[in-house]
Scaffold this motif. Structure first.
Motif, PDB file in Angstrom:
ATOM      1  N   ILE A  55       3.847  -0.883  -9.032  1.00 32.07           N
ATOM      2  CA  ILE A  55       3.478  -0.561  -7.691  1.00 32.07           C
ATOM      3  C   ILE A  55       4.440  -0.240  -6.992  1.00 32.07           C
ATOM      4  CG2 ILE A  55       3.661  -3.136  -6.912  1.00 32.07           C
ATOM      5  CD1 ILE A  55       0.232  -1.391  -6.828  1.00 32.07           C
ATOM      6  N   ARG A  56       5.660  -0.508  -6.846  1.00 34.15           N
ATOM      7  CA  ARG A  56       6.559  -0.123  -5.839  1.00 34.15           C
ATOM      8  C   ARG A  56       7.823   0.500  -6.601  1.00 34.15           C
ATOM      9  NH1 ARG A  56       3.590  -3.697  -3.446  1.00 34.15           N
ATOM     10  NH2 ARG A  56       4.789  -5.489  -4.637  1.00 34.15           N
ATOM     11  N   TYR A 167      -2.168   5.447  -1.413  1.00 33.28           N
ATOM     12  CA  TYR A 167      -0.866   5.111  -1.813  1.00 33.28           C
ATOM     13  C   TYR A 167      -0.510   4.372  -2.994  1.00 33.28           C
ATOM     14  CZ  TYR A 167      -3.070   0.942  -0.006  1.00 33.28           C
ATOM     15  OH  TYR A 167      -4.052  -0.083   0.152  1.00 33.28           O
ATOM     16  N   GLN A 205      -8.231  -6.728  -9.668  1.00 36.09           N
ATOM     17  CA  GLN A 205      -7.710  -5.858  -8.792  1.00 36.09           C
ATOM     18  C   GLN A 205      -8.655  -5.760  -7.618  1.00 36.09           C
ATOM     19  OE1 GLN A 205      -6.677  -4.440 -12.089  1.00 36.09           O
ATOM     20  NE2 GLN A 205      -4.663  -4.616 -11.723  1.00 36.09           N
ATOM     21  N   THR A 242      -7.659 -10.652  -6.210  1.00 32.65           N
ATOM     22  CA  THR A 242      -7.463  -9.977  -4.717  1.00 32.65           C
ATOM     23  C   THR A 242      -8.901  -9.475  -4.390  1.00 32.65           C
ATOM     24  OG1 THR A 242      -5.154  -9.514  -4.998  1.00 32.65           O
ATOM     25  CG2 THR A 242      -5.994  -8.537  -3.310  1.00 32.65           C
ATOM     26  N   PRO A 269      -6.534  -8.255   1.810  1.00 38.65           N
ATOM     27  CA  PRO A 269      -5.388  -7.384   2.344  1.00 38.65           C
ATOM     28  C   PRO A 269      -6.071  -6.360   3.293  1.00 38.65           C
ATOM     29  CG  PRO A 269      -5.267  -7.442   0.065  1.00 38.65           C
ATOM     30  CD  PRO A 269      -6.541  -8.287   0.155  1.00 38.65           C
ATOM     31  N   GLN A 271      -3.580  -3.961   4.993  1.00 33.25           N
ATOM     32  CA  GLN A 271      -2.865  -2.947   5.046  1.00 33.25           C
ATOM     33  C   GLN A 271      -2.204  -2.310   6.212  1.00 33.25           C
ATOM     34  OE1 GLN A 271      -1.706  -3.153   2.071  1.00 33.25           O
ATOM     35  NE2 GLN A 271      -3.506  -3.170   0.589  1.00 33.25           N
ATOM     36  N   ARG A 283      -8.850   3.480   3.105  1.00 33.03           N
ATOM     37  CA  ARG A 283      -9.358   2.015   3.157  1.00 33.03           C
ATOM     38  C   ARG A 283     -10.654   2.371   3.755  1.00 33.03           C
ATOM     39  NH1 ARG A 283      -6.914  -1.787   0.178  1.00 33.03           N
ATOM     40  NH2 ARG A 283      -7.626  -3.380   1.492  1.00 33.03           N
ATOM     41  N   ASP A 309      -2.168  -8.307   2.737  1.00 37.22           N
ATOM     42  CA  ASP A 309      -1.027  -7.547   2.454  1.00 37.22           C
ATOM     43  C   ASP A 309      -1.097  -6.243   3.382  1.00 37.22           C
ATOM     44  OD1 ASP A 309      -0.864  -8.699  -0.019  1.00 37.22           O
ATOM     45  OD2 ASP A 309      -1.854  -7.224  -1.148  1.00 37.22           O
ATOM     46  N   ILE A 311       1.392  -2.781   4.516  1.00 36.73           N
ATOM     47  CA  ILE A 311       2.228  -1.771   4.087  1.00 36.73           C
ATOM     48  C   ILE A 311       2.925  -1.096   5.346  1.00 36.73           C
ATOM     49  CG2 ILE A 311       2.638   0.536   3.236  1.00 36.73           C
ATOM     50  CD1 ILE A 311       0.526  -0.043   1.098  1.00 36.73           C
ATOM     51  N   PHE A 340       5.233  -5.122   2.589  1.00 40.51           N
ATOM     52  CA  PHE A 340       5.998  -4.007   1.838  1.00 40.51           C
ATOM     53  C   PHE A 340       6.265  -2.799   2.460  1.00 40.51           C
ATOM     54  CE2 PHE A 340       2.510  -5.951  -0.768  1.00 40.51           C
ATOM     55  CZ  PHE A 340       3.355  -6.859  -1.717  1.00 40.51           C
ATOM     56  N   LYS A 341       7.541  -2.170   2.311  1.00 39.32           N
ATOM     57  CA  LYS A 341       7.643  -0.708   2.913  1.00 39.32           C
ATOM     58  C   LYS A 341       7.048   0.258   1.971  1.00 39.32           C
ATOM     59  CE  LYS A 341      12.257  -1.480   2.813  1.00 39.32           C
ATOM     60  NZ  LYS A 341      13.706  -1.406   2.664  1.00 39.32           N
ATOM     61  N   SER A 343       6.095   2.857  -0.596  1.00 41.69           N
ATOM     62  CA  SER A 343       6.849   3.380  -1.549  1.00 41.69           C
ATOM     63  C   SER A 343       6.093   4.665  -2.175  1.00 41.69           C
ATOM     64  CB  SER A 343       6.981   2.440  -2.753  1.00 41.69           C
ATOM     65  OG  SER A 343       7.745   2.833  -3.934  1.00 41.69           O
ATOM     66  N   ARG A 345       4.545   6.815  -4.817  1.00 39.46           N
ATOM     67  CA  ARG A 345       4.179   6.765  -5.986  1.00 39.46           C
ATOM     68  C   ARG A 345       3.923   8.098  -6.459  1.00 39.46           C
ATOM     69  NH1 ARG A 345       6.225   3.352  -8.490  1.00 39.46           N
ATOM     70  NH2 ARG A 345       7.654   4.211  -7.077  1.00 39.46           N
TER      71      ARG A 345
HETATM   72  N1  SAM Z   1      -6.400  -4.516  -4.917  1.00 41.19           N
HETATM   73  C1  SAM Z   1      -5.624  -5.150  -3.725  1.00 41.19           C
HETATM   74  C2  SAM Z   1      -6.107  -4.666  -2.716  1.00 41.19           C
HETATM   75  O1  SAM Z   1      -6.402  -3.478  -2.522  1.00 41.19           O
HETATM   76  O2  SAM Z   1      -5.341  -5.054  -1.744  1.00 41.19           O
HETATM   77  C3  SAM Z   1      -4.138  -5.067  -4.367  1.00 41.19           C
HETATM   78  C4  SAM Z   1      -3.535  -4.168  -5.240  1.00 41.19           C
HETATM   79  S1  SAM Z   1      -1.668  -4.176  -5.181  1.00 41.19           S
HETATM   80  C5  SAM Z   1      -1.471  -4.670  -6.765  1.00 41.19           C
HETATM   81  C6  SAM Z   1      -1.102  -5.304  -4.146  1.00 41.19           C
HETATM   82  C7  SAM Z   1      -0.509  -4.673  -2.932  1.00 41.19           C
HETATM   83  O3  SAM Z   1       0.624  -3.943  -3.106  1.00 41.19           O
HETATM   84  C8  SAM Z   1      -1.401  -3.879  -2.002  1.00 41.19           C
HETATM   85  O4  SAM Z   1      -2.452  -4.615  -1.309  1.00 41.19           O
HETATM   86  C9  SAM Z   1      -0.518  -2.999  -1.076  1.00 41.19           C
HETATM   87  O5  SAM Z   1      -0.139  -3.702   0.088  1.00 41.19           O
HETATM   88  C10 SAM Z   1       0.832  -3.102  -1.963  1.00 41.19           C
HETATM   89  N2  SAM Z   1       1.088  -1.724  -2.541  1.00 41.19           N
HETATM   90  C11 SAM Z   1       0.313  -0.925  -3.268  1.00 41.19           C
HETATM   91  N3  SAM Z   1       0.872   0.388  -3.518  1.00 41.19           N
HETATM   92  C12 SAM Z   1       1.994   0.531  -2.700  1.00 41.19           C
HETATM   93  C13 SAM Z   1       2.845   1.452  -2.465  1.00 41.19           C
HETATM   94  N4  SAM Z   1       2.873   2.787  -3.045  1.00 41.19           N
HETATM   95  N5  SAM Z   1       3.950   1.140  -1.220  1.00 41.19           N
HETATM   96  C14 SAM Z   1       4.104  -0.033  -0.796  1.00 41.19           C
HETATM   97  N6  SAM Z   1       3.027  -1.280  -1.263  1.00 41.19           N
HETATM   98  C15 SAM Z   1       2.052  -0.721  -2.108  1.00 41.19           C
END
Ligand code: SAM
Ligand code: SF4
Length: 447
Positions: A55-56, A167, A205, A242, A269, A271, A283, A309, A311, A340-341, A343, A345
């Motif tokens: 994920i990151r 993202y 997910q 989630t 979440p 974001q 979103r 969550d 970002i 999270f910062k 990241s 992908r």
């Molecule tokens: N499906 C869930 C949702 O939509 O909230 C969570 C999926 S993900 C496994 C968990 C979290 O990782 C996300 O809610 C997001 O905040 C974070 N995340 C996902 N991609 C990211 C990225 N490229 N950079 C930073 N954080 C990321």
């Protein structure tokens, strides 16, 4: 690779989300069925499964350094372990791993790990194999029955994601949204309870996108599933995670007010707090629609603890837009949250967007956000003082005689006294810290 003897011991190392924890448990069960035992604490295992997260950033680098460390440790004891790389890094970078790491004999994606025993058979003969197929839901039918579990257990009900947040790598590594059949879930939940589970967290997910047909052929959503699982004797608590704001329906909101076993906790979440950023993230909610949704949940269940969550530093995020995130946090007052910062992908749309934010800016924003989130988390814990609530004992505490468990609001609570793992006790919350509370044991509800 050279042929080797069949492994006698295994270790599964899971990184990342709870769905990986669930997958890791299922892989361990499968290896157990092959007569392979968990490696004793502190000893090198004959077979190591690295169940990875993508994920990151740095996920792949972490895998390579783990592989290096395992091979070195193996050489010291005169036998290198068989190494399997599983999870989302395996799915995304399987071929590359095989090329770069000759020590790896198996690469298996999250939808294909039911084939691990066959792959292991080949690995023992010295053959390397990769399986990153995505057969819809086939793996669950091929997995052994649940026989062991923890007091608080996970049950994957839904996998994959069709939301394509710009993202996020999940739609590519975990595939399209699929729901496991209702009857399979009821059966697995009963098995978990028979094996000692008191709490089940339904995982996906996008868990709130789960749908199925009950035994009378009626279409049911997540709320219907929760209602039916709540009828299982011996199951005391249900959680789910989630959720996505787009899939939260009236029935699920009502369920929070009606089903006693559904714990007063919601991880939803958001974001970011800026509508422009949310649009760029793809979103489907705005800050306002998210806040209104939370209000409806809080009306149904006034003591609901909220989690989210975040970002920071999504491409193009300005200082003013980041302030909107802080404003939203100030309004919601989360009981806990993950931040999270951003990241980049590889392969996701946001990775090539203009306006990538400098690392120092992200660092500063994350620090400010986390200060605000930590303040609210402590305030939530302090507001719980004086409450007497049920705590499910999950493990031993740090010191002898201490127990650690979870409150209904998913706070970690430790206490001393006469208890065993798996007990549901009543404890008065007497001291609050940012990450846990101290409780005074009042009575045991179930033994
Ligand atoms: N499906 C869930 C949702 O939509 O909230 C969570 C999926 S993900 C496994 C968990 C979290 O990782 C996300 O809610 C997001 O905040 C974070 N995340 C996902 N991609 C990211 C990225 N490229 N950079 C930073 N954080 C990321
Ligand atoms: Fe990723 Fe968005 Fe799907 Fe969550 S909803 S898994 S963040 S694409």
């Amino acid at each position: 690779m050279k042929p080797t003897s069949s492994p006698k011991t295994y270790r599964v190392k899971s990184f990342g989300c709870q769905m990986n924890v669930y997958d890791g448990e299922r892989m361990a069960e499968m290896l157990g069925e092959q007569g392979i035992l968990p490696a004793p604490e502190g000893e090198e295992a004959d077979l190591v499964v690295l169940n990875t997260c993508h994920i990151r950033e740095k996920a792949a680098e972490k895998v390579y350094s783990d592989i290096g460390r395992l091979t070195k440790a193996g050489r010291k004891v005169g036998k290198e372990p068989l190494i399997a790389v599983a999870g989302c890094v395996a799915q995304a970078e399987g071929e590359e791993i095989m090329k770069r790491s000759p020590a790896v004999s198996m690469v298996v994606g999250p939808q294909a790990y039911h084939r691990l025993p066959e792959m292991l058979g080949r690995a023992v003969k010295g053959e390397r194999s990769t399986d990153t197929d995505m057969p819809a839901i086939a793996k669950f039918a091929a997995l052994p029955e649940r026989r062991r579990t923890n007091p608080a257990s996970f049950l994957t009900v839904q996998e994959g994601c069709d939301k394509f947040c710009t993202y996020c790598v999940v739609p590519y590594t975990r595939g399209a949204e699929i729901s496991r059949p209702y009857s399979d879930l009821v059966t697995e939940a009963k098995k978990l309870v028979d094996a000692g589970a008191k709490e089940i967290t339904l995982l996906g997910q996008n868990v709130s996108a789960w749908s199925g047909e009950d035994e009378r052929g009626h279409k049911v959503g997540l709320a219907g599933l929760i209602r039916d699982l709540a009828r299982i004797d011996g199951l005391a608590r249900i959680r789910y995670t989630t959720s996505h704001p787009a899939d939260m329906d009236d029935d699920l909101i009502a369920a929070h007010g009606e089903i006693e076993k559904l714990m007063p906790f919601l991880h939803l979440p958001v974001q970011a707090g800026s509508d422009r950023v949310l649009r760029a993230m793809n979103r489907s909610h705005t800050a306002e629609s998210y806040l209104r949704l939370l209000e409806r949940f809080r009306t149904a269940r006034p003591d609901l603890a909220l989690s989210g969550d975040f970002i920071v530093g999504f491409p193009g995020e300005t200082d003013a837009e980041f302030e909107e995130t802080l404003a939203l946090v100030g309004e919601v007052k989360y009981a806990q949250a993950f931040s999270f910062k951003y990241s980049p992908r590889p392969g996701t749309p946001a990775a090539t967007m203009d306006g990538q934010v400098a690392k120092e800016v992200m660092d500063e924003r994350l620090q400010r956000l986390q200060t605000a989130l930590n303040r609210d988390q402590l305030a939530f814990n302090e507001a719980s003082l004086g409450r007497t609530c049920e705590v499910l004992v999950e493990r031993n505490g740090k010191l002898a005689g201490q127990w650690l468990g979870k409150s209904p609001w998913l706070q970690s609570v430790w206490f001393e006294g006469d208890a065993v793992i798996g007990d549901l006790v009543r404890a008065e919350l007497v001291e609050a810290g940012p990450n846990s509370l101290a409780g005074k044991l009042r009575e045991t509800v179930t033994a």
